[in-house]
Design an enzyme around this catalytic site. Sequence first.
Site, PDB file in Angstrom:
ATOM      1  N   ASP A   1       0.889  -1.186  -0.105  1.00  0.00           N
ATOM      2  CA  ASP A   1      -0.137  -0.029  -0.032  1.00  0.00           C
ATOM      3  C   ASP A   1       1.001   1.192  -0.049  1.00  0.00           C
ATOM      4  OD1 ASP A   1      -2.013  -1.739   0.202  1.00  0.00           O
ATOM      5  OD2 ASP A   1      -2.479  -1.606   2.502  1.00  0.00           O
ATOM      6  N   LEU A   2       0.243   2.549  -0.252  1.00  0.00           N
ATOM      7  CA  LEU A   2       0.928   3.734  -0.433  1.00  0.00           C
ATOM      8  C   LEU A   2       1.645   3.841   0.866  1.00  0.00           C
ATOM      9  CD1 LEU A   2       1.120   6.500  -1.825  1.00  0.00           C
ATOM     10  CD2 LEU A   2      -0.945   7.291  -0.378  1.00  0.00           C
TER      11      LEU A   2
END
Length: 239
Positions: free
Chosen positions: A102-103
């Site tokens: 994820d980011l």
Amino acid sequence: MRLDRFLSEAGLGSRSQVKKILKDNKVRVNGSFVQDGKFQVNPESDEVFVGNDRILYQQYEYYLLNKPKGCVCANSDGKYPTVFDYVPMNAKKDLFTVGRLDLDTEGLLIITNDGAFSHSIMSPKKHVDKTYLALWDKEATADDVESFQLGMDIGDEKTTKPAKLSCDEKSPRDVYITISEGRYHQVKRMSAKVGKEVLELKRLQVGKFVLDGNLKPGEYRKFTKEELGYVEQYKGGSV
Ligand code: URA
């Protein structure tokens, strides 16, 4: 393959840079000087030299990145930097990430152009362990350990496979989570299921590949000889 493409993909520069190297009569194939970029070479068997340097063609490339937070695992993104701002795309433009983080997740990310290797790690059938260190908003309990171990319903078609949760008694919000699947936001969703919010998430290990403590977030390196050996093991199905 064409000699100019061979040279470019071997890392000697763009097509126009390679054209100049050829024009300067610096390239020999099997002992003879060649200036024509269209000249066909066999990357496996032909001996290509630029000056005194033998140019070896590597079909596959493998990188280990300590992914920093704030970038996405994609080739391009309108909003955020991508992991390829940290690991420059090769001349072949065929690199991709083995799975995604994820980011806001950091840690071990493998980047390669070897599709068979990626499949051997990511296929749900292979059950390759992935270990994360999560910082939870609350302390882990013995019930959490059991819930992870039993597998849980996180709203997907199937319950999750048994996962391992452990922590040091001294820091019970720092939890080590090992999953053998790679479902979307899996660690965060499993944590939420036991009432915990993931405040920070870092991937430490994927199968035999371990986050290199010498790499700061944003730094990368090529696979070591040992890791290249693991690649063969995964592809050969011996792990
Ligand atoms: N699980 C998550 O929730 N996020 C990740 O980035 C990786 C695993």
